[in-house]
Design a protein around this motif. Structure first.
Motif, PDB file in Angstrom:
ATOM      1  N   VAL A 151       0.836  -1.216   0.000  1.00 41.06           N
ATOM      2  CA  VAL A 151       0.000   0.000   0.000  1.00 41.06           C
ATOM      3  C   VAL A 151       0.861   1.253   0.000  1.00 41.06           C
ATOM      4  CG1 VAL A 151      -1.641   1.398   1.322  1.00 41.06           C
ATOM      5  CG2 VAL A 151      -1.971  -1.083   1.151  1.00 41.06           C
ATOM      6  N   THR A 152       1.773   1.364   0.956  1.00 42.92           N
ATOM      7  CA  THR A 152       2.511   2.621   1.111  1.00 42.92           C
ATOM      8  C   THR A 152       3.376   2.911  -0.112  1.00 42.92           C
ATOM      9  OG1 THR A 152       4.255   1.472   2.352  1.00 42.92           O
ATOM     10  CG2 THR A 152       2.520   2.515   3.637  1.00 42.92           C
ATOM     11  N   GLU A 153       3.941   1.870  -0.700  1.00 39.62           N
ATOM     12  CA  GLU A 153       4.843   2.096  -1.840  1.00 39.62           C
ATOM     13  C   GLU A 153       4.087   2.238  -3.160  1.00 39.62           C
ATOM     14  OE1 GLU A 153       8.086   2.683  -0.469  1.00 39.62           O
ATOM     15  OE2 GLU A 153       6.492   2.575   0.992  1.00 39.62           O
ATOM     16  N   TRP A 154       3.097   1.406  -3.358  1.00 39.71           N
ATOM     17  CA  TRP A 154       2.357   1.432  -4.632  1.00 39.71           C
ATOM     18  C   TRP A 154       1.555   2.727  -4.764  1.00 39.71           C
ATOM     19  CZ3 TRP A 154      -1.845  -2.761  -6.144  1.00 39.71           C
ATOM     20  CH2 TRP A 154      -2.028  -2.744  -7.541  1.00 39.71           C
ATOM     21  N   LEU A 155       1.002   3.214  -3.648  1.00 36.12           N
ATOM     22  CA  LEU A 155       0.266   4.488  -3.690  1.00 36.12           C
ATOM     23  C   LEU A 155       1.183   5.631  -4.092  1.00 36.12           C
ATOM     24  CD1 LEU A 155      -2.063   4.628  -0.554  1.00 36.12           C
ATOM     25  CD2 LEU A 155      -2.732   4.861  -2.945  1.00 36.12           C
ATOM     26  N   TYR A 156       2.415   5.616  -3.562  1.00 33.14           N
ATOM     27  CA  TYR A 156       3.339   6.707  -3.897  1.00 33.14           C
ATOM     28  C   TYR A 156       3.783   6.602  -5.354  1.00 33.14           C
ATOM     29  CZ  TYR A 156       3.621   9.766   0.100  1.00 33.14           C
ATOM     30  OH  TYR A 156       3.320  10.741   1.025  1.00 33.14           O
ATOM     31  N   THR A 161       3.619   8.760 -10.781  1.00 35.33           N
ATOM     32  CA  THR A 161       3.567   8.481 -12.218  1.00 35.33           C
ATOM     33  C   THR A 161       2.334   9.138 -12.857  1.00 35.33           C
ATOM     34  OG1 THR A 161       2.603   6.323 -11.722  1.00 35.33           O
ATOM     35  CG2 THR A 161       4.948   6.352 -12.202  1.00 35.33           C
ATOM     36  N   ARG A 162       1.406   9.616 -12.030  1.00 38.53           N
ATOM     37  CA  ARG A 162       0.227  10.326 -12.547  1.00 38.53           C
ATOM     38  C   ARG A 162       0.537  11.783 -12.888  1.00 38.53           C
ATOM     39  NH1 ARG A 162      -3.079  14.048 -10.401  1.00 38.53           N
ATOM     40  NH2 ARG A 162      -2.366  13.822  -8.264  1.00 38.53           N
ATOM     41  N   ILE A 163       1.258  12.459 -12.016  1.00 39.26           N
ATOM     42  CA  ILE A 163       1.462  13.898 -12.178  1.00 39.26           C
ATOM     43  C   ILE A 163       2.509  14.214 -13.263  1.00 39.26           C
ATOM     44  CG2 ILE A 163       0.753  14.665  -9.869  1.00 39.26           C
ATOM     45  CD1 ILE A 163       4.377  14.438 -10.399  1.00 39.26           C
ATOM     46  N   PHE A 185      12.318   2.244  -8.327  1.00 37.67           N
ATOM     47  CA  PHE A 185      11.154   2.186  -7.438  1.00 37.67           C
ATOM     48  C   PHE A 185      10.032   1.350  -8.058  1.00 37.67           C
ATOM     49  CE2 PHE A 185       7.488   4.312  -5.177  1.00 37.67           C
ATOM     50  CZ  PHE A 185       7.738   3.706  -3.964  1.00 37.67           C
ATOM     51  N   GLN A 186       9.848   1.492  -9.374  1.00 36.41           N
ATOM     52  CA  GLN A 186       8.829   0.681 -10.073  1.00 36.41           C
ATOM     53  C   GLN A 186       9.148  -0.807  -9.931  1.00 36.41           C
ATOM     54  OE1 GLN A 186       7.166   1.963 -13.633  1.00 36.41           O
ATOM     55  NE2 GLN A 186       7.835   4.082 -13.457  1.00 36.41           N
ATOM     56  N   ARG A 193       4.513  -6.537  -4.880  1.00 37.80           N
ATOM     57  CA  ARG A 193       3.199  -7.069  -5.264  1.00 37.80           C
ATOM     58  C   ARG A 193       3.290  -8.577  -5.508  1.00 37.80           C
ATOM     59  NH1 ARG A 193       0.640  -3.973 -10.187  1.00 37.80           N
ATOM     60  NH2 ARG A 193      -0.930  -5.573  -9.749  1.00 37.80           N
ATOM     61  N   ARG A 194       4.327  -8.971  -6.231  1.00 35.41           N
ATOM     62  CA  ARG A 194       4.487 -10.388  -6.541  1.00 35.41           C
ATOM     63  C   ARG A 194       4.697 -11.209  -5.266  1.00 35.41           C
ATOM     64  NH1 ARG A 194       8.796 -13.162  -7.445  1.00 35.41           N
ATOM     65  NH2 ARG A 194      10.159 -11.381  -7.823  1.00 35.41           N
ATOM     66  N   ARG A 195       5.506 -10.701  -4.348  1.00 34.18           N
ATOM     67  CA  ARG A 195       5.769 -11.442  -3.106  1.00 34.18           C
ATOM     68  C   ARG A 195       4.502 -11.543  -2.258  1.00 34.18           C
ATOM     69  NH1 ARG A 195       7.795 -15.092  -2.393  1.00 34.18           N
ATOM     70  NH2 ARG A 195       8.882 -14.956  -0.403  1.00 34.18           N
ATOM     71  N   LEU A 196       3.716 -10.459  -2.203  1.00 33.41           N
ATOM     72  CA  LEU A 196       2.471 -10.538  -1.423  1.00 33.41           C
ATOM     73  C   LEU A 196       1.553 -11.597  -2.037  1.00 33.41           C
ATOM     74  CD1 LEU A 196       0.582  -9.658   0.845  1.00 33.41           C
ATOM     75  CD2 LEU A 196      -0.213  -7.769  -0.607  1.00 33.41           C
TER      76      LEU A 196
END
Ligand SMILES: Cc1ncc(C[n+]2csc(CCO)c2C)c(N)n1
Length: 232
Positions: A151-156, A161-163, A185-186, A193-196
């Motif tokens: 959550v914390t990393e993917w949200l950032y 990558t949006r702006i 970072f990507q 994500r893969r590990r989760l």
């Protein structure tokens, strides 16, 4: 009572390439998009965010980063083996060098008083996020730790990558965005994500449900944190 794993299976059955982390993100709406599209990040990217507001955000965020670094220590200790420890350890290295330096230089540049650098008054939203990070570290559950990290990393990664960065941006704003949209970072977020997803397959119903709850709770805390540090 709904069973998260059954809910996920039903969702997955209707998709050609289902991913658990996509389901977790979708079921975190509207909070997820509220963070990714947060006005704080638009102001930051346009360069319209006053230095004082950036410094206030960074003071609160440094209060997040402290127990977050401790959580990474727990994750390194509870990971199943060396492969995970290497990736997480390198991430801690970056966090405690490059990223820590952005905080220190921000505090210097914007004249943040000594007490606010190390023992500021935390907003209630910061304090409850700190509590979540400490609780997750104490849970001894690697799956819950990964859920918080995703959550914390993917949200950032999401907002960065949006702006679109303004042309003449304060170098510290530019550096802050650059930490969150880099190729490295990507790659890290893709790994998390893969590990989760892999670890989730090994969980029993109860552990799976707790992991899902932890994911959703973290997204809600992220939204509350950003609303508290910046109201526009
Ligand atoms: C509230 C809050 N949530 C997530 C992050 C993102 N984050 C925390 S540590 C780290 C390491 C790499 O930059 C990243 C991306 C943040 N800063 N503040």
């Amino acid at each position: 009572m709904s069973m998260p794993r059954t809910d996920y299976a039903a969702w997955a059955a209707e998709r050609s390439a289902p991913r658990l982390t996509d389901w977790l993100r979708e079921t975190s709406e509207p909070d997820w998009s509220a963070v990714v599209n947060h006005p704080l990040f638009d102001a930051l990217a346009e360069g319209s965010l006053p230095g004082e507001a950036f410094a206030d955000y960074m003071v609160q965020d440094y209060g997040f980063v402290d127990p977050f670094t401790a959580l990474l220590g727990h994750a390194i200790g509870h990971a199943p083996g060396m492969a995970d420890r290497v990736v997480l350890g390198q991430f801690v290295g970056m966090l405690t060098s490059d990223e820590n330096s952005v905080f220190q230089r921000t505090f210097e540049t914007f004249g943040v008083p000594e007490t606010d650098r190390n023992a500021p008054e935390y907003l209630p939203a910061t304090a409850s996020f700190q509590q979540l990070l400490r609780e997750t570290g104490a849970s001894e559950s690697y799956a819950q730790m990964l859920a918080v990290l995703v959550v914390t990393e993917w949200l950032y990664l999401g907002w960065a990558t949006r702006i679109t960065r303004g042309e003449i941006l304060h170098p510290l704003y530019d550096e802050w965005v650059g930490l969150h949209d880099s190729q490295a970072f990507q790659t890290f977020v893709a790994w998390l994500r893969r590990r989760l997803e892999e670890i989730a397959e090994t969980l029993d119903e109860t552990e799976f449900a707790r992991m899902v709850e932890r994911f959703h709770e973290t997204v809600a805390r992220e939204r509350a944190f950003h609303d508290a540090v910046y109201s526009g």
